[in-house]
Design a protein around this motif. Sequence first.
Motif, PDB file in Angstrom:
ATOM      1  N   ARG A  33      24.684 -38.163  11.098  1.00  0.00           N
ATOM      2  CA  ARG A  33      23.373 -37.572  11.321  1.00  0.00           C
ATOM      3  C   ARG A  33      22.894 -36.758  10.119  1.00  0.00           C
ATOM      4  NH1 ARG A  33      23.755 -34.773  17.200  1.00  0.00           N
ATOM      5  NH2 ARG A  33      21.661 -34.055  16.522  1.00  0.00           N
ATOM      6  N   GLY A  34      23.696 -36.747   9.065  1.00  0.00           N
ATOM      7  CA  GLY A  34      23.304 -36.033   7.858  1.00  0.00           C
ATOM      8  C   GLY A  34      23.490 -34.533   7.949  1.00  0.00           C
ATOM      9  N   VAL A  35      24.405 -34.089   8.800  1.00  0.00           N
ATOM     10  CA  VAL A  35      24.678 -32.662   8.968  1.00  0.00           C
ATOM     11  C   VAL A  35      26.045 -32.368   8.372  1.00  0.00           C
ATOM     12  CG1 VAL A  35      24.968 -30.766  10.598  1.00  0.00           C
ATOM     13  CG2 VAL A  35      23.288 -32.578  11.067  1.00  0.00           C
ATOM     14  N   GLU A  36      26.134 -31.310   7.598  1.00  0.00           N
ATOM     15  CA  GLU A  36      27.403 -30.905   7.011  1.00  0.00           C
ATOM     16  C   GLU A  36      28.177 -30.056   8.025  1.00  0.00           C
ATOM     17  OE1 GLU A  36      29.242 -28.273   3.294  1.00  0.00           O
ATOM     18  OE2 GLU A  36      27.068 -28.594   3.467  1.00  0.00           O
ATOM     19  N   LEU A  37      29.235 -30.631   8.602  1.00  0.00           N
ATOM     20  CA  LEU A  37      30.056 -29.906   9.578  1.00  0.00           C
ATOM     21  C   LEU A  37      31.341 -29.463   8.910  1.00  0.00           C
ATOM     22  CD1 LEU A  37      30.571 -30.697  13.311  1.00  0.00           C
ATOM     23  CD2 LEU A  37      32.543 -30.093  11.912  1.00  0.00           C
ATOM     24  N   THR A  38      31.623 -28.186   8.972  1.00  0.00           N
ATOM     25  CA  THR A  38      32.794 -27.608   8.330  1.00  0.00           C
ATOM     26  C   THR A  38      33.688 -26.952   9.371  1.00  0.00           C
ATOM     27  OG1 THR A  38      31.499 -27.145   6.358  1.00  0.00           O
ATOM     28  CG2 THR A  38      33.601 -25.982   6.590  1.00  0.00           C
TER      29      THR A  38
ATOM     30  N   ASN B 138      25.222 -28.290  20.796  1.00  0.00           N
ATOM     31  CA  ASN B 138      24.032 -27.439  20.699  1.00  0.00           C
ATOM     32  C   ASN B 138      23.704 -27.109  19.244  1.00  0.00           C
ATOM     33  OD1 ASN B 138      23.782 -27.410  23.453  1.00  0.00           O
ATOM     34  ND2 ASN B 138      24.772 -25.436  23.751  1.00  0.00           N
ATOM     35  N   ALA B 139      24.757 -26.847  18.450  1.00  0.00           N
ATOM     36  CA  ALA B 139      24.539 -26.505  17.043  1.00  0.00           C
ATOM     37  C   ALA B 139      23.984 -27.703  16.263  1.00  0.00           C
ATOM     38  CB  ALA B 139      25.836 -26.021  16.422  1.00  0.00           C
ATOM     39  N   LEU B 140      24.501 -28.890  16.532  1.00  0.00           N
ATOM     40  CA  LEU B 140      23.998 -30.082  15.846  1.00  0.00           C
ATOM     41  C   LEU B 140      22.522 -30.320  16.170  1.00  0.00           C
ATOM     42  CD1 LEU B 140      27.012 -32.558  16.296  1.00  0.00           C
ATOM     43  CD2 LEU B 140      26.296 -31.418  14.188  1.00  0.00           C
ATOM     44  N   ASP B 141      22.142 -30.029  17.429  1.00  0.00           N
ATOM     45  CA  ASP B 141      20.745 -30.233  17.818  1.00  0.00           C
ATOM     46  C   ASP B 141      19.834 -29.149  17.267  1.00  0.00           C
ATOM     47  OD1 ASP B 141      21.388 -32.500  19.249  1.00  0.00           O
ATOM     48  OD2 ASP B 141      21.657 -31.426  21.153  1.00  0.00           O
ATOM     49  N   ALA B 142      20.385 -27.928  17.063  1.00  0.00           N
ATOM     50  CA  ALA B 142      19.532 -26.784  16.720  1.00  0.00           C
ATOM     51  C   ALA B 142      19.472 -26.484  15.224  1.00  0.00           C
ATOM     52  CB  ALA B 142      20.034 -25.541  17.454  1.00  0.00           C
ATOM     53  N   CYS B 143      20.315 -27.104  14.393  1.00  0.00           N
ATOM     54  CA  CYS B 143      20.355 -26.709  12.984  1.00  0.00           C
ATOM     55  C   CYS B 143      19.072 -27.084  12.254  1.00  0.00           C
ATOM     56  CB  CYS B 143      21.564 -27.353  12.298  1.00  0.00           C
ATOM     57  SG  CYS B 143      21.512 -29.149  12.231  1.00  0.00           S
ATOM     58  N   ASP B 144      18.812 -26.370  11.190  1.00  0.00           N
ATOM     59  CA  ASP B 144      17.601 -26.569  10.376  1.00  0.00           C
ATOM     60  C   ASP B 144      17.700 -27.903   9.644  1.00  0.00           C
ATOM     61  OD1 ASP B 144      15.404 -26.441   8.816  1.00  0.00           O
ATOM     62  OD2 ASP B 144      15.927 -24.544   7.819  1.00  0.00           O
ATOM     63  N   ARG B 145      16.726 -28.805   9.837  1.00  0.00           N
ATOM     64  CA  ARG B 145      16.800 -30.136   9.232  1.00  0.00           C
ATOM     65  C   ARG B 145      16.581 -30.103   7.726  1.00  0.00           C
ATOM     66  NH1 ARG B 145      20.027 -32.254  12.477  1.00  0.00           N
ATOM     67  NH2 ARG B 145      19.398 -31.888  14.645  1.00  0.00           N
ATOM     68  N   SER B 146      16.010 -29.016   7.216  1.00  0.00           N
ATOM     69  CA  SER B 146      15.859 -28.919   5.759  1.00  0.00           C
ATOM     70  C   SER B 146      17.164 -28.488   5.096  1.00  0.00           C
ATOM     71  CB  SER B 146      14.744 -27.928   5.419  1.00  0.00           C
ATOM     72  OG  SER B 146      15.066 -26.627   5.887  1.00  0.00           O
ATOM     73  N   ASP B 147      18.043 -27.841   5.829  1.00  0.00           N
ATOM     74  CA  ASP B 147      19.357 -27.433   5.312  1.00  0.00           C
ATOM     75  C   ASP B 147      20.359 -27.523   6.458  1.00  0.00           C
ATOM     76  OD1 ASP B 147      21.452 -26.433   3.816  1.00  0.00           O
ATOM     77  OD2 ASP B 147      20.861 -24.324   4.126  1.00  0.00           O
ATOM     78  N   PRO B 148      20.715 -28.751   6.867  1.00  0.00           N
ATOM     79  CA  PRO B 148      21.535 -28.908   8.074  1.00  0.00           C
ATOM     80  C   PRO B 148      23.015 -28.646   7.808  1.00  0.00           C
ATOM     81  CG  PRO B 148      20.980 -31.054   7.182  1.00  0.00           C
ATOM     82  CD  PRO B 148      20.296 -30.057   6.307  1.00  0.00           C
TER      83      PRO B 148
ATOM     84  N   GLY C 172      20.214 -23.088  12.253  1.00  0.00           N
ATOM     85  CA  GLY C 172      19.001 -23.014  13.050  1.00  0.00           C
ATOM     86  C   GLY C 172      18.485 -21.596  13.218  1.00  0.00           C
ATOM     87  N   PRO C 173      17.330 -21.436  13.906  1.00  0.00           N
ATOM     88  CA  PRO C 173      16.710 -20.113  14.066  1.00  0.00           C
ATOM     89  C   PRO C 173      17.400 -19.239  15.105  1.00  0.00           C
ATOM     90  CG  PRO C 173      15.400 -21.783  15.178  1.00  0.00           C
ATOM     91  CD  PRO C 173      16.480 -22.521  14.444  1.00  0.00           C
ATOM     92  N   GLY C 174      18.227 -19.817  15.960  1.00  0.00           N
ATOM     93  CA  GLY C 174      18.907 -19.032  16.989  1.00  0.00           C
ATOM     94  C   GLY C 174      18.013 -18.761  18.194  1.00  0.00           C
ATOM     95  N   MET C 175      18.537 -17.997  19.143  1.00  0.00           N
ATOM     96  CA  MET C 175      17.812 -17.663  20.368  1.00  0.00           C
ATOM     97  C   MET C 175      17.759 -16.152  20.520  1.00  0.00           C
ATOM     98  SD  MET C 175      19.160 -20.455  23.173  1.00  0.00           S
ATOM     99  CE  MET C 175      20.911 -20.238  22.799  1.00  0.00           C
ATOM    100  N   ASP C 176      16.624 -15.661  21.067  1.00  0.00           N
ATOM    101  CA  ASP C 176      16.555 -14.235  21.363  1.00  0.00           C
ATOM    102  C   ASP C 176      17.390 -13.954  22.611  1.00  0.00           C
ATOM    103  OD1 ASP C 176      14.953 -14.620  23.791  1.00  0.00           O
ATOM    104  OD2 ASP C 176      13.319 -15.097  22.434  1.00  0.00           O
ATOM    105  N   PRO C 177      17.713 -12.679  22.895  1.00  0.00           N
ATOM    106  CA  PRO C 177      18.602 -12.355  24.027  1.00  0.00           C
ATOM    107  C   PRO C 177      18.108 -12.886  25.362  1.00  0.00           C
ATOM    108  CG  PRO C 177      18.376 -10.461  22.582  1.00  0.00           C
ATOM    109  CD  PRO C 177      17.422 -11.485  22.072  1.00  0.00           C
ATOM    110  N   GLU C 178      16.795 -12.836  25.617  1.00  0.00           N
ATOM    111  CA  GLU C 178      16.283 -13.306  26.902  1.00  0.00           C
ATOM    112  C   GLU C 178      16.454 -14.810  27.045  1.00  0.00           C
ATOM    113  OE1 GLU C 178      12.308 -12.100  27.521  1.00  0.00           O
ATOM    114  OE2 GLU C 178      12.769  -9.943  27.612  1.00  0.00           O
ATOM    115  N   GLU C 179      16.138 -15.541  25.966  1.00  0.00           N
ATOM    116  CA  GLU C 179      16.282 -16.998  26.010  1.00  0.00           C
ATOM    117  C   GLU C 179      17.742 -17.399  26.155  1.00  0.00           C
ATOM    118  OE1 GLU C 179      15.010 -20.919  23.331  1.00  0.00           O
ATOM    119  OE2 GLU C 179      14.679 -18.869  22.574  1.00  0.00           O
ATOM    120  N   PHE C 180      18.623 -16.671  25.451  1.00  0.00           N
ATOM    121  CA  PHE C 180      20.047 -16.969  25.530  1.00  0.00           C
ATOM    122  C   PHE C 180      20.571 -16.716  26.950  1.00  0.00           C
ATOM    123  CE2 PHE C 180      24.547 -15.690  24.947  1.00  0.00           C
ATOM    124  CZ  PHE C 180      25.026 -16.872  24.398  1.00  0.00           C
TER     125      PHE C 180
END
Length: 533
Positions: free
Chosen positions: A395-400, A430-440, A461-469
């Motif tokens: 998917r073009g994501v760098e997983l470390t 969740n991380a693979l879906d949420a990461c920034d596509r310009s710098d995945p 990715g941008p993350g979630m605020d406490p209420e959304e989390f």
Amino acid sequence: MARWFPRTLAGQAFAIQAVAIVVVIAVAASLAAYDARRDGDQAARDRVVAIAVALADSPSTVAAIESGTAPARLQPVTERVRSDTDLGFITIMAPDRTRFTHTNPALIGQPFVGTIAPALAGRTFTETYTGTLGPSIRAVSPVRDGSGRIIGLVSAGITVATLADRWRGQIPIIVIVTVIALALSMGGTLLVRRRLLRQTHGLAPSELRVMYEHHDAVLHAISEGLIVVDDGVAVVVNDEARRLLTLGDGPVDRSELPEFLRDGADGTDPHDIRDEVHVTGDRVLVVNRTAIDGPRGSRSAVVTLRDRTELQGALGELDSMRVFAESLRSQAHESANRLHTVVGLVEMGRPQDAVAFATTELELSQHLVDRLTAAVGEPALVALLLGKSAQANERGVELTVTEDTQLGADDDAILSSAELITVTGNLIDNALDACDRSDPWVEVTVSQDDAGLTIRVADSGPGMDPEEFARARRRGYSTKPVADVATSGGRGLGLALVSQVVDRHGGTITAEITYGSVVAVTVPRPGSGGTRT
């Protein structure tokens, strides 16, 4: 009898109430008439006693008897008193019964007919006696001279016929009151019948009994949880719903229901739900809710619950197998490309370059396998990380997988293999879906020490605020149809499933934004100060 007896429950209730009302009112009217007659008789006794005593105690009566002129002097007086008091007769007599006065002057001088012995003994008394004027209520009182000697008797009476005419005059009033009471009672009973008929839909008692028995049998027999909410109150909760939601026996309070079932239980309008997947403390449930418009705007809803816990576990394993299959497919594709490259280099007459290329690619792949195998003692987690690494690469994501990753053998595990895969796999997805596509990029750390287990997954990715989390952890539902959720590996349930495992072991899950969006799970080791739930 059965032919004329009403069939419906409302009709039977009306018939029973109507009979009861008629009987009660008839008895009440009879008692009222009897009481009126009894009161009239008692009033008549009191009146004749009072008049008889008053005349007996009068000095003029004593003087007339002692002078021997009683008939001439007392007859006009007694007639005037009788006329004023509406009595039947007033008779003054000698102790030997000889009449001095009488309503019929022709009977003056003749003996009195009736009882006089108690009066001769000095006592005033009353009796009902049939005399010359017919049955009458009479009182007899002694007349005493100055020395206390009885020199005469006074008898005053009122005929029973006169009393009967008086109390019969009250009968029309009694009848009018009885008719009004009967009309009001029947009108009220008809209103009750109408309401009962509307509420029971015209069903007979036997039909209602059969419906209840069938309703009760169905509630206990169906394998789905069923809850009926009416105006904010859970009026029906079957056995399966109590089992799935861990509810006790007896009435269910709104606070005992999970939050996703409280919509409409607080008096607000409930909305329809179709195949929403929700996570409770230890179960995954498929929820359906249908809102019902009740009478006079009442808010009701029927909720069904299906247990999907075991299916979700199977889907998790299937998802892992799918990831592994995709990883193998990706690796096979890459291997084919590398093999073609090696063959091409050989055909070009450059065998040394072919050997170097093949060796380099093999060393890179083997290095990751060797490092994970050495650091992680759980084979399933190693396979998961390798599969997710291949999936991320595709998917073009760098997983470390960080160098801090360290996990002991099975006998030292805090989470079971399935639980570990659930937590780590969902966090990585969740991380693979949420990461920034310009710098995945995604970074994974799994470590375990004497204090407990820590799983940390960061992404760009941008993350979630406490209420959304908190909402994602608590609700964990997907609005996709069940079939689509199954094929997508249960997306929308990730954090909820993670929270389910973490809460079960007394752990914590946090989200913060530092060098990226970081979600960290900490599960304490049993006996290290953490508490299991």
